[in-house]
Design a protein around this motif. Structure first.
Motif, short mmCIF file in Angstrom:
data_model
loop_
_atom_site.label_atom_id
_atom_site.label_comp_id
_atom_site.label_asym_id
_atom_site.label_seq_id
_atom_site.Cartn_x
_atom_site.Cartn_y
_atom_site.Cartn_z
N GLY A 92 -35.18 16.26 -14.23
CA GLY A 92 -34.73 14.81 -15.69
C GLY A 92 -34.96 15.34 -16.67
O GLY A 92 -35.18 14.09 -17.68
N ASP A 93 -34.71 16.24 -16.67
CA ASP A 93 -35.41 17.19 -18.12
C ASP A 93 -33.28 17.12 -19.34
O ASP A 93 -32.94 18.23 -19.12
N TRP A 94 -33.53 15.75 -19.94
CA TRP A 94 -32.04 15.52 -20.50
C TRP A 94 -32.20 16.56 -21.59
O TRP A 94 -30.87 17.06 -21.67
N PRO A 95 -33.38 16.50 -21.91
CA PRO A 95 -32.85 17.36 -23.69
C PRO A 95 -32.06 18.61 -23.38
O PRO A 95 -31.45 19.44 -23.62
N ALA A 96 -32.50 19.35 -21.97
CA ALA A 96 -32.75 20.50 -21.75
C ALA A 96 -31.18 21.26 -20.97
O ALA A 96 -30.18 21.70 -21.48
N ALA A 97 -30.65 19.66 -20.11
CA ALA A 97 -29.44 19.72 -19.84
C ALA A 97 -28.24 20.02 -20.29
O ALA A 97 -27.26 20.29 -20.35
N ASP A 98 -28.96 18.93 -21.58
CA ASP A 98 -27.63 18.56 -23.15
C ASP A 98 -27.51 19.59 -23.28
O ASP A 98 -26.02 19.69 -24.19
N ALA A 99 -28.38 20.57 -23.29
CA ALA A 99 -28.64 21.45 -24.33
C ALA A 99 -27.92 23.33 -24.14
O ALA A 99 -27.76 24.25 -24.87
N ALA A 100 -27.21 23.04 -22.86
CA ALA A 100 -26.62 23.68 -21.80
C ALA A 100 -25.28 24.34 -22.07
O ALA A 100 -24.73 23.49 -22.96
N GLU A 101 -24.29 25.92 -22.48
CA GLU A 101 -23.45 25.72 -22.60
C GLU A 101 -22.26 25.51 -21.79
O GLU A 101 -22.78 25.49 -20.09
N PRO A 102 -21.07 24.83 -21.78
CA PRO A 102 -20.64 24.85 -20.59
C PRO A 102 -20.02 25.91 -19.94
O PRO A 102 -20.23 25.81 -18.68
N ARG A 103 -19.89 27.00 -20.42
CA ARG A 103 -19.89 28.55 -18.96
C ARG A 103 -21.20 28.39 -18.16
O ARG A 103 -20.75 28.29 -16.71
N HIS A 104 -22.24 27.93 -18.32
CA HIS A 104 -23.14 27.63 -17.52
C HIS A 104 -23.09 26.43 -17.01
O HIS A 104 -23.84 25.99 -15.57
N VAL A 105 -22.62 25.69 -17.30
CA VAL A 105 -22.71 24.17 -16.72
C VAL A 105 -21.57 24.67 -15.54
O VAL A 105 -22.14 24.17 -14.38
N ARG A 106 -20.39 24.94 -15.90
CA ARG A 106 -19.61 25.28 -14.49
C ARG A 106 -20.06 26.07 -13.84
O ARG A 106 -19.80 25.81 -12.36
#
Length: 249
Positions: free
Chosen positions: A208-222
């Motif tokens: 539930g660490d949303w600040p860290a998740a929201d800051a992720a780059e799109p390539r790492h999200v994919r």
């Protein structure tokens, strides 16, 4: 004949006859329930508008016998809207496809009707509320929901310590069969080497660490989404139909 009242999320609907529907809900007190809603397909039915997928509702059921889930399907006789999550979901393709995958996942993790699963219910309520609010990318909300559903079901992946021997991380390798990250000594065939950023993203979503998740780059999200999908498919033993339509951004 008995009356029951519960609150739940509408998972899906099916046509029945000319004007009725079978409504599948995940309820707080009775788990997954299927019930008949009469007349809801008529164009003037306000009752039917409250029983659309994604809706959080307070429902009254009329059932034969002393149990809600038993002989035949109960009837939905009254319903009140608690939160119309569908309004914030169905108008956006990314939110809609992510939400549909969440509903299917919740149904798959509650495969026995009439058995309460409060953790899964609360997880779905919170997930749909977050998705409808649009505070985070739909794909991130979906992956967070999938990871937490797996954890509630007893399949929590490890993203730090070795899933087999417990060796402190970070560990390079990831194996869906082993249960997450593994050390070199525990590496099994089929293990992959994801980027550290993708692994940290998934750990953030699970915790539930949303600040860290929201800051992720799109390539790492994919990349992270691919790991979540593979892990989910392994434990469900078959894929989600709706996951193929999710907007990967």
């Amino acid at each position: 004949m008995s009356l029951f009242r519960d609150d739940g999320i509408v998972l899906r609907t099916q046509k029945l006859g000319e004007a009725d529907r079978i409504i599948t809900l995940l309820t707080r007190g009775h788990g997954r329930v299927r019930a008949v809603a009469r007349g809801v397909r008529r164009t003037k039915s306000k009752f039917g508008a409250r029983l659309e997928p994604f809706s959080h509702v307070d429902v009254q059921f009329f059932a034969r016998g002393s149990e809600l889930v038993g002989r035949g399907l109960p009837l939905c006789t009254q319903t009140e809207t608690i939160a119309p999550h569908g309004r914030g979901i169905v108008t956006d393709y990314a939110r809609y496809t992510a939400g549909t995958a969440m509903l299917e996942t919740a149904e798959r993790f509650t495969d026995h009707e009439g058995e309460p699963n409060v953790q899964q219910y609360l997880l779905l309520v919170g997930g749909l509320r977050t998705l409808a609010a649009g505070e985070h990318a739909p794909g991130l909300v979906l992956d967070a929901f999938l990871l937490r559903s797996l954890a509630v079901g007893g399949y929590a992946p490890s993203f730090d310590a070795c899933a087999r021997c417990g060796m402190p991380g970070p560990n390079r390798f990831f194996s869906v069969a082993a249960g997450g990250t593994v050390c070199p000594d525990c590496r099994v065939p089929g293990s992959v080497v994801p980027s550290p950023e993708a692994v940290r993203l998934l750990a953030a979503l699970l915790s539930g660490d949303w600040p860290a998740a929201d800051a992720a780059e799109p390539r790492h999200v994919r990349e992270g989404s691919g790991l979540v999908s593979a892990y989910l498919h392994w434990h469900l033993e078959r894929g989600l139909r709706s996951l193929r339509y999710v907007d990967k951004g």
